[in-house]
Design a protein around this motif. Structure first.
Motif, PDB file in Angstrom:
ATOM      1  N   THR A  48       0.820  -1.216   0.000  1.00  0.00           N
ATOM      2  CA  THR A  48       0.000   0.000   0.000  1.00  0.00           C
ATOM      3  C   THR A  48       0.854   1.266   0.000  1.00  0.00           C
ATOM      4  OG1 THR A  48      -0.122   0.076   2.416  1.00  0.00           O
ATOM      5  CG2 THR A  48      -1.872  -1.141   1.275  1.00  0.00           C
ATOM      6  N   LEU A  49       2.169   1.139   0.093  1.00  0.00           N
ATOM      7  CA  LEU A  49       3.040   2.316   0.185  1.00  0.00           C
ATOM      8  C   LEU A  49       3.403   2.888  -1.178  1.00  0.00           C
ATOM      9  CD1 LEU A  49       5.754   1.371   2.846  1.00  0.00           C
ATOM     10  CD2 LEU A  49       3.705   2.736   3.159  1.00  0.00           C
ATOM     11  N   LEU A  50       3.388   4.222  -1.270  1.00  0.00           N
ATOM     12  CA  LEU A  50       4.006   4.872  -2.428  1.00  0.00           C
ATOM     13  C   LEU A  50       5.506   4.634  -2.332  1.00  0.00           C
ATOM     14  CD1 LEU A  50       2.436   8.441  -2.728  1.00  0.00           C
ATOM     15  CD2 LEU A  50       1.954   6.446  -4.135  1.00  0.00           C
ATOM     16  N   GLU A  51       6.207   4.819  -3.436  1.00  0.00           N
ATOM     17  CA  GLU A  51       7.661   4.668  -3.421  1.00  0.00           C
ATOM     18  C   GLU A  51       8.271   5.639  -2.412  1.00  0.00           C
ATOM     19  OE1 GLU A  51       9.560   4.680  -7.275  1.00  0.00           O
ATOM     20  OE2 GLU A  51       7.727   3.871  -8.164  1.00  0.00           O
ATOM     21  N   ASP A  52       9.374   5.213  -1.807  1.00  0.00           N
ATOM     22  CA  ASP A  52      10.024   5.980  -0.739  1.00  0.00           C
ATOM     23  C   ASP A  52      10.275   7.433  -1.124  1.00  0.00           C
ATOM     24  OD1 ASP A  52      10.078   3.586   0.627  1.00  0.00           O
ATOM     25  OD2 ASP A  52      12.230   3.229   0.328  1.00  0.00           O
ATOM     26  N   HIS A  53      10.834   7.664  -2.316  1.00  0.00           N
ATOM     27  CA  HIS A  53      11.216   9.035  -2.687  1.00  0.00           C
ATOM     28  C   HIS A  53       9.998   9.943  -2.811  1.00  0.00           C
ATOM     29  CE1 HIS A  53      10.475   7.379  -6.744  1.00  0.00           C
ATOM     30  NE2 HIS A  53      10.234   8.627  -7.107  1.00  0.00           N
ATOM     31  N   HIS A  54       8.842   9.400  -3.188  1.00  0.00           N
ATOM     32  CA  HIS A  54       7.632  10.232  -3.273  1.00  0.00           C
ATOM     33  C   HIS A  54       7.165  10.644  -1.875  1.00  0.00           C
ATOM     34  CE1 HIS A  54       7.031  10.015  -7.532  1.00  0.00           C
ATOM     35  NE2 HIS A  54       6.919   8.700  -7.547  1.00  0.00           N
ATOM     36  N   ARG A  55       7.202   9.727  -0.931  1.00  0.00           N
ATOM     37  CA  ARG A  55       6.763  10.058   0.430  1.00  0.00           C
ATOM     38  C   ARG A  55       7.732  11.032   1.085  1.00  0.00           C
ATOM     39  NH1 ARG A  55       7.008   5.892   3.495  1.00  0.00           N
ATOM     40  NH2 ARG A  55       8.054   4.533   2.016  1.00  0.00           N
ATOM     41  N   LEU A  56       9.025  10.865   0.840  1.00  0.00           N
ATOM     42  CA  LEU A  56      10.021  11.802   1.362  1.00  0.00           C
ATOM     43  C   LEU A  56       9.803  13.193   0.763  1.00  0.00           C
ATOM     44  CD1 LEU A  56      12.594  12.288   3.061  1.00  0.00           C
ATOM     45  CD2 LEU A  56      13.909  11.750   0.991  1.00  0.00           C
ATOM     46  N   GLU A  57       9.538  13.257  -0.523  1.00  0.00           N
ATOM     47  CA  GLU A  57       9.301  14.546  -1.182  1.00  0.00           C
ATOM     48  C   GLU A  57       8.083  15.239  -0.583  1.00  0.00           C
ATOM     49  OE1 GLU A  57       9.687  17.829  -3.754  1.00  0.00           O
ATOM     50  OE2 GLU A  57      11.113  16.306  -3.102  1.00  0.00           O
ATOM     51  N   MET A  58       7.025  14.485  -0.295  1.00  0.00           N
ATOM     52  CA  MET A  58       5.838  15.098   0.299  1.00  0.00           C
ATOM     53  C   MET A  58       6.137  15.639   1.700  1.00  0.00           C
ATOM     54  SD  MET A  58       2.536  12.916  -1.034  1.00  0.00           S
ATOM     55  CE  MET A  58       3.107  11.282  -0.606  1.00  0.00           C
ATOM     56  N   VAL A  59       6.950  14.913   2.474  1.00  0.00           N
ATOM     57  CA  VAL A  59       7.330  15.402   3.809  1.00  0.00           C
ATOM     58  C   VAL A  59       8.181  16.662   3.674  1.00  0.00           C
ATOM     59  CG1 VAL A  59       8.585  14.878   5.936  1.00  0.00           C
ATOM     60  CG2 VAL A  59       7.093  13.148   4.920  1.00  0.00           C
ATOM     61  N   PHE A  60       9.077  16.667   2.705  1.00  0.00           N
ATOM     62  CA  PHE A  60       9.879  17.871   2.457  1.00  0.00           C
ATOM     63  C   PHE A  60       8.973  19.055   2.108  1.00  0.00           C
ATOM     64  CE2 PHE A  60      11.905  20.763  -0.560  1.00  0.00           C
ATOM     65  CZ  PHE A  60      12.940  21.235   0.232  1.00  0.00           C
ATOM     66  N   LEU A  61       8.036  18.846   1.200  1.00  0.00           N
ATOM     67  CA  LEU A  61       7.124  19.923   0.787  1.00  0.00           C
ATOM     68  C   LEU A  61       6.296  20.430   1.967  1.00  0.00           C
ATOM     69  CD1 LEU A  61       5.848  18.447  -2.613  1.00  0.00           C
ATOM     70  CD2 LEU A  61       7.328  20.460  -2.319  1.00  0.00           C
ATOM     71  N   ALA A  62       5.890  19.505   2.847  1.00  0.00           N
ATOM     72  CA  ALA A  62       5.045  19.870   3.983  1.00  0.00           C
ATOM     73  C   ALA A  62       5.800  20.650   5.057  1.00  0.00           C
ATOM     74  CB  ALA A  62       4.434  18.612   4.593  1.00  0.00           C
ATOM     75  N   THR A  63       7.117  20.417   5.170  1.00  0.00           N
ATOM     76  CA  THR A  63       7.871  20.992   6.297  1.00  0.00           C
ATOM     77  C   THR A  63       8.842  22.102   5.895  1.00  0.00           C
ATOM     78  OG1 THR A  63       9.593  19.281   6.088  1.00  0.00           O
ATOM     79  CG2 THR A  63       7.768  18.832   7.610  1.00  0.00           C
ATOM     80  N   GLU A  64       8.958  22.403   4.610  1.00  0.00           N
ATOM     81  CA  GLU A  64      10.023  23.315   4.162  1.00  0.00           C
ATOM     82  C   GLU A  64       9.933  24.711   4.759  1.00  0.00           C
ATOM     83  OE1 GLU A  64      10.059  23.678  -0.102  1.00  0.00           O
ATOM     84  OE2 GLU A  64       7.900  23.998  -0.210  1.00  0.00           O
ATOM     85  N   THR A  65       8.773  25.146   5.218  1.00  0.00           N
ATOM     86  CA  THR A  65       8.667  26.490   5.793  1.00  0.00           C
ATOM     87  C   THR A  65       8.710  26.484   7.325  1.00  0.00           C
ATOM     88  OG1 THR A  65       6.253  26.402   5.739  1.00  0.00           O
ATOM     89  CG2 THR A  65       7.353  27.356   3.815  1.00  0.00           C
ATOM     90  N   TYR A  66       8.962  25.339   7.930  1.00  0.00           N
ATOM     91  CA  TYR A  66       9.044  25.219   9.394  1.00  0.00           C
ATOM     92  C   TYR A  66      10.507  25.065   9.812  1.00  0.00           C
ATOM     93  CZ  TYR A  66       4.019  24.224   9.302  1.00  0.00           C
ATOM     94  OH  TYR A  66       2.665  24.302   9.120  1.00  0.00           O
ATOM     95  N   ASP A  67      10.999  25.986  10.643  1.00  0.00           N
ATOM     96  CA  ASP A  67      12.407  25.930  11.059  1.00  0.00           C
ATOM     97  C   ASP A  67      12.724  24.717  11.923  1.00  0.00           C
ATOM     98  OD1 ASP A  67      12.903  28.288   9.709  1.00  0.00           O
ATOM     99  OD2 ASP A  67      12.600  29.543  11.489  1.00  0.00           O
TER     100      ASP A  67
END
Length: 193
Positions: A48-67
């Motif tokens: 059921t998991l998306l590929e690792d790099h896609h999930r990492l990219e989404m976490v990066f996109l979600a957190t990029e403005t939080y110090d």
């Protein structure tokens, strides 16, 4: 530096994850929260998991403005399946001056005794626990352990499973996701079938 590790498959990361991670970074003694994207949780079906790099990219996109929130792919390079005790040992070796703690929901605390070498984890690391609504089976012995810190964080009942199923069923889920994460999912047609 005190770092809280918030493990998850983040399939996908949603606003509930961000609310908890930010609360831990802002309202506890943790300096940072690292969102550890797990390639494969031994207790979850990998299919059921998306590929690792896609999930990492989404976490990066979600957190990029939080110090204080940082995505990490540390477990991608460790032997599979991943066990938290091994990840903690690896991080402690790599960052000897950092103090690593775990962040988990009360539901996960209840099953901590089933984790590989959980006693070693408890001996060496604090655990920050956020509340869940349905938690009748609280493990009293663990809750009263001096390494366990119950945090009065918001109760969030959003799940990635619900979001995936809702996308598949054509429901509107944008309020549950950071804008850039929604755009990434929509652009790549993730979870549509």
């Amino acid at each position: 530096m005190k770092v809280g590790l918030y493990f998850g498959t983040f399939n996908p990361i949603h606003t509930g994850h961000l609310i908890i991670a930010n609360h831990m970074a802002e309202f506890t003694d943790l300096d940072q929260v690292w969102l550890v994207v797990t390639p494969h949780n031994p207790l979850k079906k990998k299919s059921t998991l998306l590929e690792d790099h896609h999930r990492l990219e989404m976490v990066f996109l979600a957190t990029e403005t939080y110090d204080s929130l940082k995505p990490t792919d540390i477990e991608f390079r460790l032997p599979q399946p991943n066990y938290t005790v091994h990840t903690l040992a690896h991080l402690q070796e790599k960052f000897p001056s950092y103090e690593f703690s775990l962040i988990m929901g009360e539901d996960n605390l209840n099953s901590l005794h089933k984790w590989k070498n959980y006693d070693v984890i408890l001996e060496n690391h604090d655990i920050y626990v956020y509340p869940r609504i349905n938690n009748e089976n609280a493990n009293e012995e663990l809750i009263n352990n001096h390494k366990i810190h119950k945090i009065d964080a918001p109760v969030i009942e959003i799940s990635s499973t619900f979001i995936r199923n809702s996308i598949r069923d054509g429901k509107e889920v944008r309020p549950l996701l950071p804008q850039k994460v929604w755009e990434y999912i929509d652009h790549n047609l993730f979870y549509k079938k």
